[in-house]
Design a protein around this motif. Sequence first.
Motif, PDB file in Angstrom:
ATOM      1  N   VAL A 353      82.396  29.325  13.761  1.00 44.16           N
ATOM      2  CA  VAL A 353      80.715  29.021  13.496  1.00 44.16           C
ATOM      3  C   VAL A 353      80.612  27.377  13.606  1.00 44.16           C
ATOM      4  CG1 VAL A 353      79.025  29.245  11.610  1.00 44.16           C
ATOM      5  CG2 VAL A 353      81.062  30.918  11.420  1.00 44.16           C
ATOM      6  N   SER A 354      79.670  27.351  14.441  1.00 45.42           N
ATOM      7  CA  SER A 354      79.585  25.944  14.906  1.00 45.42           C
ATOM      8  C   SER A 354      78.171  25.578  14.945  1.00 45.42           C
ATOM      9  CB  SER A 354      80.177  25.857  16.320  1.00 45.42           C
ATOM     10  OG  SER A 354      81.430  25.951  16.583  1.00 45.42           O
ATOM     11  N   VAL A 355      77.884  24.481  14.440  1.00 43.29           N
ATOM     12  CA  VAL A 355      76.481  23.619  14.552  1.00 43.29           C
ATOM     13  C   VAL A 355      76.543  22.886  15.807  1.00 43.29           C
ATOM     14  CG1 VAL A 355      77.051  21.830  13.045  1.00 43.29           C
ATOM     15  CG2 VAL A 355      74.609  22.550  13.647  1.00 43.29           C
ATOM     16  N   CYS A 356      75.547  22.977  16.754  1.00 39.01           N
ATOM     17  CA  CYS A 356      75.473  22.305  18.000  1.00 39.01           C
ATOM     18  C   CYS A 356      74.559  21.166  18.124  1.00 39.01           C
ATOM     19  CB  CYS A 356      75.447  23.207  19.190  1.00 39.01           C
ATOM     20  SG  CYS A 356      76.560  24.498  19.387  1.00 39.01           S
ATOM     21  N   GLY A 357      73.466  21.098  17.001  1.00 39.80           N
ATOM     22  CA  GLY A 357      72.610  20.080  17.035  1.00 39.80           C
ATOM     23  C   GLY A 357      71.661  20.164  18.169  1.00 39.80           C
ATOM     24  N   ASP A 358      70.848  19.395  18.732  1.00 47.50           N
ATOM     25  CA  ASP A 358      70.282  19.620  19.998  1.00 47.50           C
ATOM     26  C   ASP A 358      70.741  19.644  21.207  1.00 47.50           C
ATOM     27  OD1 ASP A 358      70.603  16.859  20.491  1.00 47.50           O
ATOM     28  OD2 ASP A 358      68.506  16.267  19.969  1.00 47.50           O
ATOM     29  N   PHE A 359      72.281  19.603  21.278  1.00 42.17           N
ATOM     30  CA  PHE A 359      73.054  19.503  22.628  1.00 42.17           C
ATOM     31  C   PHE A 359      72.643  20.649  23.429  1.00 42.17           C
ATOM     32  CE2 PHE A 359      77.017  20.206  24.605  1.00 42.17           C
ATOM     33  CZ  PHE A 359      77.249  19.022  25.362  1.00 42.17           C
ATOM     34  N   GLN A 360      72.849  21.859  22.982  1.00 45.20           N
ATOM     35  CA  GLN A 360      72.103  23.174  24.100  1.00 45.20           C
ATOM     36  C   GLN A 360      70.778  23.017  24.125  1.00 45.20           C
ATOM     37  OE1 GLN A 360      73.904  26.336  21.345  1.00 45.20           O
ATOM     38  NE2 GLN A 360      75.858  26.496  22.855  1.00 45.20           N
ATOM     39  N   ALA A 361      69.888  22.694  23.259  1.00 49.80           N
ATOM     40  CA  ALA A 361      68.544  22.670  23.230  1.00 49.80           C
ATOM     41  C   ALA A 361      68.088  21.816  24.487  1.00 49.80           C
ATOM     42  CB  ALA A 361      67.901  22.317  22.203  1.00 49.80           C
ATOM     43  N   ARG A 362      68.787  20.502  24.603  1.00 47.16           N
ATOM     44  CA  ARG A 362      68.426  19.858  25.621  1.00 47.16           C
ATOM     45  C   ARG A 362      68.610  20.333  26.901  1.00 47.16           C
ATOM     46  NH1 ARG A 362      66.867  14.751  24.336  1.00 47.16           N
ATOM     47  NH2 ARG A 362      67.065  14.129  22.355  1.00 47.16           N
ATOM     48  N   ARG A 363      69.911  21.106  27.053  1.00 50.14           N
ATOM     49  CA  ARG A 363      70.399  21.616  28.282  1.00 50.14           C
ATOM     50  C   ARG A 363      69.203  22.909  28.770  1.00 50.14           C
ATOM     51  NH1 ARG A 363      76.344  20.540  28.736  1.00 50.14           N
ATOM     52  NH2 ARG A 363      76.619  22.254  30.417  1.00 50.14           N
ATOM     53  N   MET A 364      68.852  23.297  27.697  1.00 50.01           N
ATOM     54  CA  MET A 364      67.870  24.655  27.827  1.00 50.01           C
ATOM     55  C   MET A 364      66.486  23.993  28.008  1.00 50.01           C
ATOM     56  SD  MET A 364      69.696  27.572  25.556  1.00 50.01           S
ATOM     57  CE  MET A 364      69.416  26.703  24.027  1.00 50.01           C
ATOM     58  N   ALA A 366      64.769  23.660  25.087  1.00 52.57           N
ATOM     59  CA  ALA A 366      64.276  24.685  23.992  1.00 52.57           C
ATOM     60  C   ALA A 366      63.735  23.785  23.062  1.00 52.57           C
ATOM     61  CB  ALA A 366      65.322  25.582  23.621  1.00 52.57           C
ATOM     62  N   ARG A 367      62.355  23.848  22.643  1.00 55.33           N
ATOM     63  CA  ARG A 367      61.798  22.974  21.863  1.00 55.33           C
ATOM     64  C   ARG A 367      60.834  23.582  20.763  1.00 55.33           C
ATOM     65  NH1 ARG A 367      58.484  19.186  25.695  1.00 55.33           N
ATOM     66  NH2 ARG A 367      58.249  21.057  26.800  1.00 55.33           N
ATOM     67  N   TYR A 368      60.476  23.000  19.727  1.00 58.57           N
ATOM     68  CA  TYR A 368      59.606  23.739  18.634  1.00 58.57           C
ATOM     69  C   TYR A 368      58.134  22.640  18.413  1.00 58.57           C
ATOM     70  CZ  TYR A 368      61.187  20.667  14.789  1.00 58.57           C
ATOM     71  OH  TYR A 368      61.311  19.584  14.046  1.00 58.57           O
ATOM     72  N   ARG A 369      57.050  23.152  17.878  1.00 58.02           N
ATOM     73  CA  ARG A 369      56.206  22.336  17.696  1.00 58.02           C
ATOM     74  C   ARG A 369      55.594  22.407  16.378  1.00 58.02           C
ATOM     75  NH1 ARG A 369      52.479  20.498  21.487  1.00 58.02           N
ATOM     76  NH2 ARG A 369      52.799  22.089  22.816  1.00 58.02           N
ATOM     77  N   ALA A 370      55.448  21.577  15.602  1.00 60.67           N
ATOM     78  CA  ALA A 370      54.860  21.568  14.293  1.00 60.67           C
ATOM     79  C   ALA A 370      53.546  21.372  14.447  1.00 60.67           C
ATOM     80  CB  ALA A 370      55.354  20.611  13.383  1.00 60.67           C
ATOM     81  N   GLU A 371      52.786  22.160  13.453  1.00 57.40           N
ATOM     82  CA  GLU A 371      51.246  22.204  13.564  1.00 57.40           C
ATOM     83  C   GLU A 371      50.805  20.712  13.911  1.00 57.40           C
ATOM     84  OE1 GLU A 371      47.211  23.728  10.925  1.00 57.40           O
ATOM     85  OE2 GLU A 371      49.407  24.059  10.299  1.00 57.40           O
ATOM     86  N   GLY A 372      50.085  20.519  15.054  1.00 61.51           N
ATOM     87  CA  GLY A 372      49.362  19.458  15.358  1.00 61.51           C
ATOM     88  C   GLY A 372      50.397  18.318  16.027  1.00 61.51           C
ATOM     89  N   GLY A 373      51.638  18.736  15.837  1.00 58.67           N
ATOM     90  CA  GLY A 373      52.680  17.516  16.205  1.00 58.67           C
ATOM     91  C   GLY A 373      53.300  17.665  17.618  1.00 58.67           C
ATOM     92  N   LYS A 374      54.103  16.712  17.901  1.00 57.74           N
ATOM     93  CA  LYS A 374      54.753  16.716  19.247  1.00 57.74           C
ATOM     94  C   LYS A 374      55.982  17.535  19.524  1.00 57.74           C
ATOM     95  CE  LYS A 374      56.689  13.077  22.489  1.00 57.74           C
ATOM     96  NZ  LYS A 374      57.143  11.713  22.517  1.00 57.74           N
ATOM     97  N   PRO A 375      56.061  18.009  20.456  1.00 63.49           N
ATOM     98  CA  PRO A 375      57.256  18.906  20.892  1.00 63.49           C
ATOM     99  C   PRO A 375      58.391  18.173  20.419  1.00 63.49           C
ATOM    100  CG  PRO A 375      55.827  19.362  22.569  1.00 63.49           C
ATOM    101  CD  PRO A 375      55.184  18.181  21.757  1.00 63.49           C
ATOM    102  N   ALA A 376      59.274  18.877  19.836  1.00 61.46           N
ATOM    103  CA  ALA A 376      60.875  18.386  19.694  1.00 61.46           C
ATOM    104  C   ALA A 376      61.917  19.490  19.805  1.00 61.46           C
ATOM    105  CB  ALA A 376      60.872  17.815  17.933  1.00 61.46           C
ATOM    106  N   PHE A 377      63.280  19.124  20.103  1.00 65.11           N
ATOM    107  CA  PHE A 377      64.096  20.152  20.469  1.00 65.11           C
ATOM    108  C   PHE A 377      64.399  20.683  19.359  1.00 65.11           C
ATOM    109  CE2 PHE A 377      64.738  17.125  24.107  1.00 65.11           C
ATOM    110  CZ  PHE A 377      64.586  17.889  25.113  1.00 65.11           C
ATOM    111  N   VAL A 378      65.027  21.746  19.309  1.00 65.69           N
ATOM    112  CA  VAL A 378      65.522  22.643  18.292  1.00 65.69           C
ATOM    113  C   VAL A 378      66.860  22.428  17.853  1.00 65.69           C
ATOM    114  CG1 VAL A 378      63.870  24.512  18.541  1.00 65.69           C
ATOM    115  CG2 VAL A 378      66.043  24.752  19.687  1.00 65.69           C
TER     116      VAL A 378
END
Length: 429
Positions: A353-364, A366-378
């Motif tokens: 079981v591994s946590v990858c941080g934003d390592f895969q998200a940057r390659r893909m 893949a981001r999320y946006r908080a309400e009214g916020g700037k997109p950031a990597f999941v």
Amino acid sequence: MHDIRAIRDNPAAFDAALARRGLPPMAEDLLSIDAARRARITEAETAKAEQNAASKQVGAAKARGDEAEFERLRALVARKKADMARLEDEARTEDSRLRDALLAIPNLPHDDVPEGADEADNVELRRWGTPPSLDFTAKEHFEIPAVAPGMDFAMAAKLSGSRFVVLSGAVARLQRALAQFMVDLHTTEHGLTEVWTPVLVRDEAMLGTGQLPKFGEDSYQTTNGWWLVPTSEVTLTNLVAGEIVDEATLPRRYTAHTQCFRSEAGSAGKDTAGMLRQHQFEKVEMVSITRPEDSLAEHDRMTRCAETVLERLGLPYRTVVLCTGDMGFGAQKTHDIEVWLPGQGKYREISSVSVCGDFQARRMNARYRAEGGKPAFVHTLNGSGLAVGRALIAVLENGQTAEGEVILPQALHPYLQGRTRITRDGTLA
């Protein structure tokens, strides 16, 4: 993939993290490529500005009849246009060099990951259950009389070659029951969403989760370019590739039961007996997509989900945290769960079981946006919940009797129409 801006900001910290994984310094070379790329971009922008300025003057020179100035400016425009094209091409080349270099570098370990060279330096976190005390010599799974009628390696070799197996009768039924039990547990009690995904994927999907470009030889590719997934981590994680998801939908927790395929490159002579290491196998995978601040807690949660499967099956296990030298390419931190196998007299891995941080998200991307916020990597996480074939091995070996039968875990009885054992002749009873 790594953020070049973070490397620019603190190259010493980047190299120090790589050193913990036993790797040489790389920041200087990366920043050299990055500097060349940025210089070409700046020079191209300057050439374009000079071209635009000269273009505005061409018409004026023509209008006032200054043919010499007109020709000089027209030649300057052409030269700057050619310079701009050349510099943009050089910038693209440097950009590709930088991307290729970053894609080949593994993830950086969390600060709390123990340092070490290999599996001997992994740190045990806890144990559950007591290995069975048998009054006979334990057999490996493929040696148990009850199992032999339903586990045919010779037929599999005839069909496909080594590292394959044909399961039939009670053993095949037991494997199916195990997978159904795992999926039901994860979906009804652990809050995961069941997903059915393809087992053939494009290059981009394999790149996104880190199998490509470095580990292509570990997987199988079809003649028309598809890849057979080594695990449904590839498809489940890529469900958010290229997306900007709503923060309110996080965490996203997925599970899938799929066939998996691995070439086992480099494992010649390792675990050749039985079905511990196969080219084709089944897994129930878990994947979570979270906000950055939630990923470490989610890692512990996913580990408990996998441990619970073993506890419900009554299988003794131990959980270890992998050291820096034993972690996988894309992981920041990994928990391995090892189940007790009486036939080998030791614990063997059944889940990572591994946590990858934003390592895969940057390659893909893949981001999320908080309400009214700037997109950031999941942040992304993955883990086996569990490897079905290895769970089958553990159930068979831990349930074996002196008479050559196998007593089956109570949790599986409902999935076997109330049958509780496999008799010596290989039938469910």
